[in-house]
Design an enzyme around this catalytic site. Structure first.
Site, PDB file in Angstrom:
ATOM      1  N   LYS A  22      40.054  56.055  49.507  1.00 39.33           N
ATOM      2  CA  LYS A  22      40.582  55.990  50.663  1.00 39.33           C
ATOM      3  C   LYS A  22      39.898  55.100  51.501  1.00 39.33           C
ATOM      4  O   LYS A  22      41.004  54.266  52.158  1.00 39.33           O
ATOM      5  CB  LYS A  22      40.712  57.402  51.653  1.00 39.33           C
ATOM      6  N   ASN A  23      38.768  55.111  51.900  1.00 40.45           N
ATOM      7  CA  ASN A  23      38.407  54.081  52.862  1.00 40.45           C
ATOM      8  C   ASN A  23      37.772  52.815  52.526  1.00 40.45           C
ATOM      9  O   ASN A  23      37.735  51.908  53.046  1.00 40.45           O
ATOM     10  CB  ASN A  23      36.292  54.821  53.405  1.00 40.45           C
ATOM     11  N   ARG A 102      44.026  56.097  62.648  1.00 35.05           N
ATOM     12  CA  ARG A 102      42.998  54.832  63.109  1.00 35.05           C
ATOM     13  C   ARG A 102      43.051  53.160  62.669  1.00 35.05           C
ATOM     14  O   ARG A 102      43.005  52.135  62.990  1.00 35.05           O
ATOM     15  CB  ARG A 102      41.332  55.826  63.368  1.00 35.05           C
ATOM     16  N   CYS A 126      41.866  60.932  63.837  1.00 35.78           N
ATOM     17  CA  CYS A 126      40.692  61.953  63.682  1.00 35.78           C
ATOM     18  C   CYS A 126      40.268  61.907  65.057  1.00 35.78           C
ATOM     19  O   CYS A 126      40.035  61.505  65.861  1.00 35.78           O
ATOM     20  CB  CYS A 126      40.204  61.609  63.035  1.00 35.78           C
ATOM     21  N   ARG A 131      36.455  56.782  70.132  1.00 35.40           N
ATOM     22  CA  ARG A 131      35.721  56.241  68.807  1.00 35.40           C
ATOM     23  C   ARG A 131      36.456  54.873  69.231  1.00 35.40           C
ATOM     24  O   ARG A 131      37.537  54.525  69.295  1.00 35.40           O
ATOM     25  CB  ARG A 131      36.642  56.589  67.245  1.00 35.40           C
ATOM     26  N   PRO A 132      35.625  53.577  70.240  1.00 40.89           N
ATOM     27  CA  PRO A 132      36.138  52.864  70.363  1.00 40.89           C
ATOM     28  C   PRO A 132      35.794  51.598  69.515  1.00 40.89           C
ATOM     29  O   PRO A 132      36.018  51.928  68.634  1.00 40.89           O
ATOM     30  CB  PRO A 132      34.719  52.478  71.509  1.00 40.89           C
ATOM     31  N   VAL A 133      37.380  50.696  70.130  1.00 39.59           N
ATOM     32  CA  VAL A 133      37.186  49.491  69.604  1.00 39.59           C
ATOM     33  C   VAL A 133      36.276  48.368  69.122  1.00 39.59           C
ATOM     34  O   VAL A 133      37.435  47.279  69.815  1.00 39.59           O
ATOM     35  CB  VAL A 133      38.763  49.571  68.848  1.00 39.59           C
ATOM     36  N   ASP A 134      35.306  48.487  71.522  1.00 38.59           N
ATOM     37  CA  ASP A 134      34.831  47.008  72.097  1.00 38.59           C
ATOM     38  C   ASP A 134      34.704  46.259  70.663  1.00 38.59           C
ATOM     39  O   ASP A 134      34.266  45.235  70.521  1.00 38.59           O
ATOM     40  CB  ASP A 134      34.097  47.589  72.991  1.00 38.59           C
ATOM     41  N   LEU A 135      33.374  46.648  69.395  1.00 36.35           N
ATOM     42  CA  LEU A 135      32.553  45.849  69.121  1.00 36.35           C
ATOM     43  C   LEU A 135      33.230  45.307  67.843  1.00 36.35           C
ATOM     44  O   LEU A 135      33.510  44.048  67.787  1.00 36.35           O
ATOM     45  CB  LEU A 135      31.560  46.742  68.029  1.00 36.35           C
ATOM     46  N   ASP A 316      30.798  61.573  56.778  1.00 36.09           N
ATOM     47  CA  ASP A 316      31.472  61.708  56.055  1.00 36.09           C
ATOM     48  C   ASP A 316      31.610  63.260  54.890  1.00 36.09           C
ATOM     49  O   ASP A 316      32.174  63.677  54.363  1.00 36.09           O
ATOM     50  CB  ASP A 316      32.306  60.978  55.367  1.00 36.09           C
ATOM     51  N   ARG A 408      45.604  64.280  53.766  1.00 40.40           N
ATOM     52  CA  ARG A 408      45.282  62.710  54.431  1.00 40.40           C
ATOM     53  C   ARG A 408      43.775  61.948  53.358  1.00 40.40           C
ATOM     54  O   ARG A 408      43.834  60.717  53.106  1.00 40.40           O
ATOM     55  CB  ARG A 408      44.549  62.938  55.707  1.00 40.40           C
TER      56      ARG A 408
HETATM   57  C1  UD1 Z   1      32.840  55.562  60.491  1.00 46.71           C
HETATM   58  C2  UD1 Z   1      32.088  55.774  59.744  1.00 46.71           C
HETATM   59  C3  UD1 Z   1      32.063  55.732  57.892  1.00 46.71           C
HETATM   60  C4  UD1 Z   1      33.447  56.517  58.176  1.00 46.71           C
HETATM   61  C5  UD1 Z   1      34.440  56.713  59.216  1.00 46.71           C
HETATM   62  C6  UD1 Z   1      35.358  57.504  58.525  1.00 46.71           C
HETATM   63  C7  UD1 Z   1      29.065  54.751  59.452  1.00 46.71           C
HETATM   64  C8  UD1 Z   1      28.506  53.799  59.750  1.00 46.71           C
HETATM   65  N1  UD1 Z   1      30.746  54.293  59.719  1.00 46.71           N
HETATM   66  O1  UD1 Z   1      33.476  54.725  60.203  1.00 46.71           O
HETATM   67  O2  UD1 Z   1      30.853  55.924  57.005  1.00 46.71           O
HETATM   68  O3  UD1 Z   1      33.755  56.631  56.742  1.00 46.71           O
HETATM   69  O4  UD1 Z   1      33.722  56.808  60.101  1.00 46.71           O
HETATM   70  O5  UD1 Z   1      34.601  59.008  59.345  1.00 46.71           O
HETATM   71  O6  UD1 Z   1      28.673  55.779  59.499  1.00 46.71           O
HETATM   72  N2  UD1 Z   1      31.424  52.433  67.307  1.00 46.71           N
HETATM   73  C9  UD1 Z   1      31.727  51.419  68.926  1.00 46.71           C
HETATM   74  N3  UD1 Z   1      32.609  50.664  69.102  1.00 46.71           N
HETATM   75  C10 UD1 Z   1      33.465  50.070  68.067  1.00 46.71           C
HETATM   76  C11 UD1 Z   1      33.353  49.912  66.954  1.00 46.71           C
HETATM   77  C12 UD1 Z   1      32.208  51.270  66.503  1.00 46.71           C
HETATM   78  O7  UD1 Z   1      30.806  52.241  69.544  1.00 46.71           O
HETATM   79  O8  UD1 Z   1      34.423  49.174  68.617  1.00 46.71           O
HETATM   80  C13 UD1 Z   1      30.405  52.694  67.269  1.00 46.71           C
HETATM   81  C14 UD1 Z   1      31.344  54.486  67.093  1.00 46.71           C
HETATM   82  O9  UD1 Z   1      31.693  55.260  67.749  1.00 46.71           O
HETATM   83  C15 UD1 Z   1      30.251  54.990  65.892  1.00 46.71           C
HETATM   84  C16 UD1 Z   1      30.129  53.932  65.333  1.00 46.71           C
HETATM   85  O10 UD1 Z   1      29.897  53.008  66.017  1.00 46.71           O
HETATM   86  O11 UD1 Z   1      29.499  55.789  66.868  1.00 46.71           O
HETATM   87  C17 UD1 Z   1      30.385  53.804  63.774  1.00 46.71           C
HETATM   88  O12 UD1 Z   1      31.510  53.330  63.459  1.00 46.71           O
HETATM   89  P1  UD1 Z   1      32.093  52.315  62.815  1.00 46.71           P
HETATM   90  O13 UD1 Z   1      31.896  53.065  61.564  1.00 46.71           O
HETATM   91  O14 UD1 Z   1      32.852  51.560  63.114  1.00 46.71           O
HETATM   92  O15 UD1 Z   1      33.444  53.714  62.249  1.00 46.71           O
HETATM   93  P2  UD1 Z   1      34.789  54.113  61.608  1.00 46.71           P
HETATM   94  O16 UD1 Z   1      34.522  52.791  60.975  1.00 46.71           O
HETATM   95  O17 UD1 Z   1      35.625  54.767  61.590  1.00 46.71           O
END
Ligand code: UD1
Length: 429
Positions: A22-23, A102, A126, A131-135, A316, A408
């Protein structure tokens, strides 16, 4: 709302075909927005999230064609999806759609890269903490996009196209790395991503983008270099097998005992989880057909594990490992470092008799002799499946409510388990 009824206590014996990931499937489908040509994806899992993303893409004017079953197809063969974004009619992804999943937020990068503008709702998804998107936004800014946030929407502009740049992630982010890869592929000049995520799904996306004509080197390492191109083409690509589904069923077998071949599973995608499962007392062998997991006689040994970005133990699989450890002979400690609120399964597992103490980001699990069936509630995707694993070993009947979370991310879960001798039944309504 559907429920799943499980009567525990049976060993799992047989084989389970592993579906496409899925991912990986979701970002690959989103990458179709980068080209006017048709992207053909094979081995796409039949999951609710894939259907939802299809609706989101349709809203942008994308044609999505799913092939039905063909004569000779095995019951679990993944589907082939043909996606053509020749004519993007709308660059807005509305709240009503993005809030349901998401990953759909990731359309932001290909839309702004190809169309010069995009308006995408901030995501929901979820319930596992903030779960921020700043990065993701930082990455697009580094490539020259102008970004405003207004009324719950992210508005991105790059009327003259994106340009290559340096993206140095302060934290490993899968979503951020997907975003950077897609955007940089169509930017002018060179982009260097430092501290990139190394997850197999990143490599799968980069492989597919390269087939589409992108020039990406280093995917799978922390430093990725992308030479931007002005146009991408169509391609044909098969989605890699789901390492989380593989690890989940491996833990289910470790929990119940038995002997199961995880057909098509690839050990290198989840080596750290397989090492942990072996440490817990299961036997793992890799064959040319997949991964064989068995546990006979001996009990489950406790483990201490911390979740980490790939190649570490995946977040996961954290909930599933906690479920397995509820019946270990001793005390285990499992620490979550990726998400700050990913222990919702703990309370539900306690309803089955598990003894788990939470202290901040660490769960301490004192193994019990036996779990006992009870009604429980699924809260998020991976938490839900941890309840299924526990129920398979529990004495008596467990009813898992709100199983739409499972749909899902797990293709035909009950069929796959029933084929290995489990008593699992879906109750509709
Ligand atoms: C994450 C998991 C991924 C998993 C998915 C669904 C990791 C590194 N990533 O991916 O393996 O399949 O969840 O459960 O294990 N973050 C920020 N700002 C941002 C984006 C992320 O601070 O803009 C932080 C998140 O809060 C988190 C970390 O970075 O603590 C990793 O997040 P990210 O890998 O982006 O999350 P997913 O892509 O959802």
């Amino acid at each position: 709302m559907d429920r799943i009824r499980i009567v525990g206590g049976k060993q799992l014996i047989g084989s389970i075909p592993i579906s496409g990931a899925k991912n990986a499937a979701l970002p690959l489908m989103i990458a179709s927005l980068l080209t006017e040509d048709t992207l053909v994806l094979e081995n796409v899992p039949r999951l609710a999230d894939v259907g939802l993303l299809q609706r989101i893409l349709l809203n942008h004017g994308v044609d999505v064609m799913l092939s039905g079953k063909r004569p000779g197809d095995a019951p679990y063969d993944g589907q082939t999806v043909k996606i053509s974004a020749s004519n993007i009619v709308d660059t807005t992804a509305p709240y009503e759609l993005v809030s349901k999943m998401r990953a759909s937020f990731w359309v932001l990068a290909p839309l702004v890269a190809r169309m010069g503008q995009a308006k995408v709702s901030l995501p929901g998804g979820c319930a596992i903490g903030t779960r921020p998107v700043d990065l993701l936004i930082m990455a697009l800014r580094q490539l020259g996009a102008k970004i405003d946030i207004d009324g719950g929407y992210v508005l991105a502009y790059a009327p003259n196209g994106l340009r290559g740049g340096e993206i140095n992630f302060p934290k490993v982010t899968v979503g951020g790395t997907h975003t950077a890869l897609m955007a940089a592929s169509l930017a002018s000049g060179t982009t260097v991503i430092e501290n990139a995520a190394r997850e197999p799904e990143i490599v799968d996306l980069a492989d597919c983008l390269n087939k589409m004509g992108a020039k990406i080197t280093g995917a799978g390492a922390s430093r990725i270099v992308i030479e931007g191109v002005s146009k991408l083409n169509g391609a044909r690509h098969a989605v890699l097998p789901d390492r989380i589904e593989t690890g989940t069923y491996a833990m289910a077998v470790a929990m119940t005992g038995g002997d199961v071949l995880l057909e098509g599973g690839r050990a290198e995608l989840l080596q750290s989880a397989l090492d942990t499962i072996e440490q817990a007392g299961a036997k793992i062998s890799v064959t040319n057909k997949g991964i064989r997991v068995s546990r006979n006689g001996a009990g489950i040994a406790p483990v201490d594990v911390t979740t980490e970005p790939f190649p570490g133990f995946p977040t996961d699989l954290q909930a599933q490992l906690i479920a397995l450890m509820t019946c270990a002979k001793g005390t285990s400690r499992i620490t979550e470092t990726i998400f700050e609120n990913r222990f919702m399964h703990v309370q539900e597992l306690a309803r089955l008799g598990a003894q788990i103490a939470l202290d901040g980001q660490t769960a301490t699990i004192a193994g019990v002799e036996k779990l006992k069936g009870a009604p429980v509630m699924a809260t998020d995707l991976r938490a839900s499946v941890s309840l299924v694993i526990a129920a398979l070993a529990a004495e008596g009947e467990t009813m898992v409510n709100r199983v739409y979370h499972l749909d899902r991310g797990f293709e035909r879960l009950e069929d796959k388990l029933v084929a290995c001798g489990a008593t699992v039944e879906r109750i509709s309504g």
